[in-house]
Design a protein around this motif. Structure first.
Motif, PDB file in Angstrom:
ATOM      1  N   TYR A 275      24.687  16.578 -19.564  1.00 33.67           N
ATOM      2  CA  TYR A 275      23.850  15.940 -20.585  1.00 33.67           C
ATOM      3  C   TYR A 275      22.373  16.069 -20.210  1.00 33.67           C
ATOM      4  CZ  TYR A 275      22.228  12.195 -23.748  1.00 33.67           C
ATOM      5  OH  TYR A 275      21.579  11.462 -24.710  1.00 33.67           O
ATOM      6  N   ASP A 276      21.566  16.602 -21.118  1.00 32.77           N
ATOM      7  CA  ASP A 276      20.160  16.898 -20.821  1.00 32.77           C
ATOM      8  C   ASP A 276      19.265  15.664 -20.785  1.00 32.77           C
ATOM      9  OD1 ASP A 276      20.555  19.638 -20.571  1.00 32.77           O
ATOM     10  OD2 ASP A 276      20.299  20.004 -22.713  1.00 32.77           O
ATOM     11  N   ASP A 277      19.591  14.665 -21.591  1.00 32.03           N
ATOM     12  CA  ASP A 277      18.696  13.513 -21.737  1.00 32.03           C
ATOM     13  C   ASP A 277      19.157  12.307 -20.922  1.00 32.03           C
ATOM     14  OD1 ASP A 277      17.090  14.940 -23.529  1.00 32.03           O
ATOM     15  OD2 ASP A 277      18.432  14.456 -25.191  1.00 32.03           O
ATOM     16  N   LYS A 278      19.475  12.548 -19.663  1.00 31.83           N
ATOM     17  CA  LYS A 278      19.928  11.449 -18.812  1.00 31.83           C
ATOM     18  C   LYS A 278      18.826  10.400 -18.663  1.00 31.83           C
ATOM     19  CE  LYS A 278      23.252  13.912 -15.853  1.00 31.83           C
ATOM     20  NZ  LYS A 278      23.084  15.296 -16.329  1.00 31.83           N
ATOM     21  N   THR A 279      19.233   9.151 -18.689  1.00 31.02           N
ATOM     22  CA  THR A 279      18.278   8.080 -18.414  1.00 31.02           C
ATOM     23  C   THR A 279      17.999   8.039 -16.913  1.00 31.02           C
ATOM     24  OG1 THR A 279      20.118   6.510 -18.302  1.00 31.02           O
ATOM     25  CG2 THR A 279      18.951   6.699 -20.399  1.00 31.02           C
ATOM     26  N   LEU A 280      16.844   7.511 -16.566  1.00 29.72           N
ATOM     27  CA  LEU A 280      16.396   7.538 -15.184  1.00 29.72           C
ATOM     28  C   LEU A 280      16.390   6.151 -14.580  1.00 29.72           C
ATOM     29  CD1 LEU A 280      13.341   9.926 -15.659  1.00 29.72           C
ATOM     30  CD2 LEU A 280      15.667  10.557 -14.969  1.00 29.72           C
ATOM     31  N   GLU A 281      16.322   6.117 -13.255  1.00 37.24           N
ATOM     32  CA  GLU A 281      16.143   4.848 -12.567  1.00 37.24           C
ATOM     33  C   GLU A 281      14.796   4.259 -12.975  1.00 37.24           C
ATOM     34  OE1 GLU A 281      18.151   3.259 -10.716  1.00 37.24           O
ATOM     35  OE2 GLU A 281      19.551   4.669  -9.764  1.00 37.24           O
ATOM     36  N   PRO A 282      14.708   2.948 -13.179  1.00 36.01           N
ATOM     37  CA  PRO A 282      13.404   2.357 -13.512  1.00 36.01           C
ATOM     38  C   PRO A 282      12.399   2.571 -12.392  1.00 36.01           C
ATOM     39  CG  PRO A 282      15.006   0.661 -12.961  1.00 36.01           C
ATOM     40  CD  PRO A 282      15.768   1.952 -13.062  1.00 36.01           C
ATOM     41  N   THR A 283      11.174   2.820 -12.777  1.00 31.57           N
ATOM     42  CA  THR A 283      10.120   3.029 -11.789  1.00 31.57           C
ATOM     43  C   THR A 283       9.734   1.694 -11.156  1.00 31.57           C
ATOM     44  OG1 THR A 283       9.268   4.876 -13.072  1.00 31.57           O
ATOM     45  CG2 THR A 283       7.795   3.922 -11.413  1.00 31.57           C
ATOM     46  N   PRO A 284       9.771   1.600  -9.826  1.00 39.47           N
ATOM     47  CA  PRO A 284       9.417   0.320  -9.176  1.00 39.47           C
ATOM     48  C   PRO A 284       7.975  -0.065  -9.482  1.00 39.47           C
ATOM     49  CG  PRO A 284      10.458   1.850  -7.631  1.00 39.47           C
ATOM     50  CD  PRO A 284      10.137   2.634  -8.857  1.00 39.47           C
ATOM     51  N   ARG A 285       7.746  -1.339  -9.705  1.00 39.40           N
ATOM     52  CA  ARG A 285       6.389  -1.828  -9.948  1.00 39.40           C
ATOM     53  C   ARG A 285       5.652  -1.997  -8.620  1.00 39.40           C
ATOM     54  NH1 ARG A 285       6.273  -6.879 -13.875  1.00 39.40           N
ATOM     55  NH2 ARG A 285       4.045  -6.435 -13.584  1.00 39.40           N
ATOM     56  N   THR A 286       4.414  -1.576  -8.572  1.00 43.59           N
ATOM     57  CA  THR A 286       3.624  -1.701  -7.370  1.00 43.59           C
ATOM     58  C   THR A 286       2.949  -3.073  -7.336  1.00 43.59           C
ATOM     59  OG1 THR A 286       3.178   0.665  -7.366  1.00 43.59           O
ATOM     60  CG2 THR A 286       1.736  -0.715  -6.014  1.00 43.59           C
ATOM     61  N   GLU A 287       3.167  -3.805  -6.256  1.00 47.64           N
ATOM     62  CA  GLU A 287       2.576  -5.134  -6.134  1.00 47.64           C
ATOM     63  C   GLU A 287       1.092  -5.032  -5.797  1.00 47.64           C
ATOM     64  OE1 GLU A 287       3.998  -7.947  -6.832  1.00 47.64           O
ATOM     65  OE2 GLU A 287       5.971  -7.070  -7.221  1.00 47.64           O
ATOM     66  N   GLY A 288       0.286  -5.899  -6.383  1.00 44.01           N
ATOM     67  CA  GLY A 288      -1.153  -5.952  -6.063  1.00 44.01           C
ATOM     68  C   GLY A 288      -1.924  -4.820  -6.697  1.00 44.01           C
ATOM     69  N   ARG A 289      -3.184  -4.759  -6.383  1.00 43.42           N
ATOM     70  CA  ARG A 289      -4.057  -3.727  -6.934  1.00 43.42           C
ATOM     71  C   ARG A 289      -4.041  -2.513  -6.045  1.00 43.42           C
ATOM     72  NH1 ARG A 289      -9.794  -6.346  -8.005  1.00 43.42           N
ATOM     73  NH2 ARG A 289     -10.111  -4.229  -8.840  1.00 43.42           N
ATOM     74  N   SER A 290      -4.178  -1.372  -6.652  1.00 45.64           N
ATOM     75  CA  SER A 290      -4.224  -0.131  -5.879  1.00 45.64           C
ATOM     76  C   SER A 290      -5.547  -0.037  -5.139  1.00 45.64           C
ATOM     77  CB  SER A 290      -4.036   1.064  -6.804  1.00 45.64           C
ATOM     78  OG  SER A 290      -5.027   1.072  -7.813  1.00 45.64           O
ATOM     79  N   ALA A 291      -5.524   0.689  -4.033  1.00 47.92           N
ATOM     80  CA  ALA A 291      -6.745   0.850  -3.232  1.00 47.92           C
ATOM     81  C   ALA A 291      -7.769   1.658  -3.999  1.00 47.92           C
ATOM     82  CB  ALA A 291      -6.411   1.540  -1.925  1.00 47.92           C
ATOM     83  N   PRO A 292      -9.064   1.404  -3.781  1.00 46.61           N
ATOM     84  CA  PRO A 292     -10.102   2.156  -4.469  1.00 46.61           C
ATOM     85  C   PRO A 292     -10.156   3.593  -4.004  1.00 46.61           C
ATOM     86  CG  PRO A 292     -11.078   0.684  -2.809  1.00 46.61           C
ATOM     87  CD  PRO A 292      -9.627   0.373  -2.877  1.00 46.61           C
TER      88      PRO A 292
END
Length: 226
Positions: free
Chosen positions: A209-226
């Motif tokens: 099946y071509d349109d396989k669903t994916l694992e959810p992308t983990p949310r990154t805690e806090g703000r990203s570094a500048p």
């Protein structure tokens, strides 16, 4: 529609199904061949859970064709009012009960042709009864099997009949007995219609099946570094 999976892949698919669920069971409640016929016939355009809720009390008082006739059309109708198309289904139950009493001595026949001659019993219902009660390797194709068969390449076909033949022709013989149950359960709980649960699928690596669903992308805690 995916191409038919190679035989070696089919063997691996069903070996995994068997390992996960060695003895799959249908979800319609019944106590004998007659109540199975009635339950499956009532499941058209209804959920198994909804049928079970309606038939528990019905089968408690009428678990044979003669008892169903004694209960009568009004009694059957009162028990199954929560099921879709309940009026026609009640009429079919009374009619098929009469035929079973008059022509088969109150017993359910183990012939597809005889079963399909009963009111409200189509090929799918007949195949379910032949498989679940009489142990025949009959394949009852519903919407779940049709979807899974075509999406995965296990049993591709443009019609229900073609998918049924594909299961019969291509599923290894040792897995024929439980094939339709494994496929129904897989379609009902994993390979669902709108958003298949591919990350949890035990045959994901074998499925084209071509349109396989994916694992959810983990949310990154806090703000990203500048």
């Amino acid at each position: 529609m995916a191409k038919q999976l190679p035989y070696s892949t089919m063997r691996e698919v069903f070996a995994r199904f068997e390992a996960a669920e060695p003895e799959p069971r249908g979800e319609l409640e019944h106590v004998n061949a007659f109540t199975l016929v009635v339950a499956v016939a009532m499941s058209a355009q209804a959920t198994d859970a909804g049928v079970n809720r309606a038939t528990r009390a019905l089968f408690a008082v009428a678990d044979t064709p003669q008892k169903m006739l004694d209960l009568g059309l009004e009694g059957v109708t009162d028990h199954i009012r929560t099921i879709g198309l309940f009026r026609q289904k009640a009429k079919n139950v009374i009619r098929l009960s009469r035929i079973l009493v008059d022509d088969y001595g109150g017993e359910v026949p183990d012939s597809r042709a005889a079963l399909q001659s009963l009111p409200g019993v189509g090929r799918k219902t007949a195949n379910v009864v032949l498989n679940m009660w009489f142990g025949h390797p009959a394949q009852a194709v519903d919407t779940h099997i049709f979807r899974v068969g075509n999406r995965t390449g296990i049993a591709p076909g443009k019609t229900v009949e073609a998918v049924e033949r594909a299961v019969e022709d291509n599923v290894p013989a040792r897995y024929q007995r439980h094939a339709h149950h494994w496929l129904i359960l897989h379609g009902r709980y994993t390979c669902v219609a709108r958003k298949p649960k591919c990350p949890a699928c035990l045959i994901r690596d074998l499925c084209p099946y071509d349109d396989k669903t994916l694992e959810p992308t983990p949310r990154t805690e806090g703000r990203s570094a500048p």
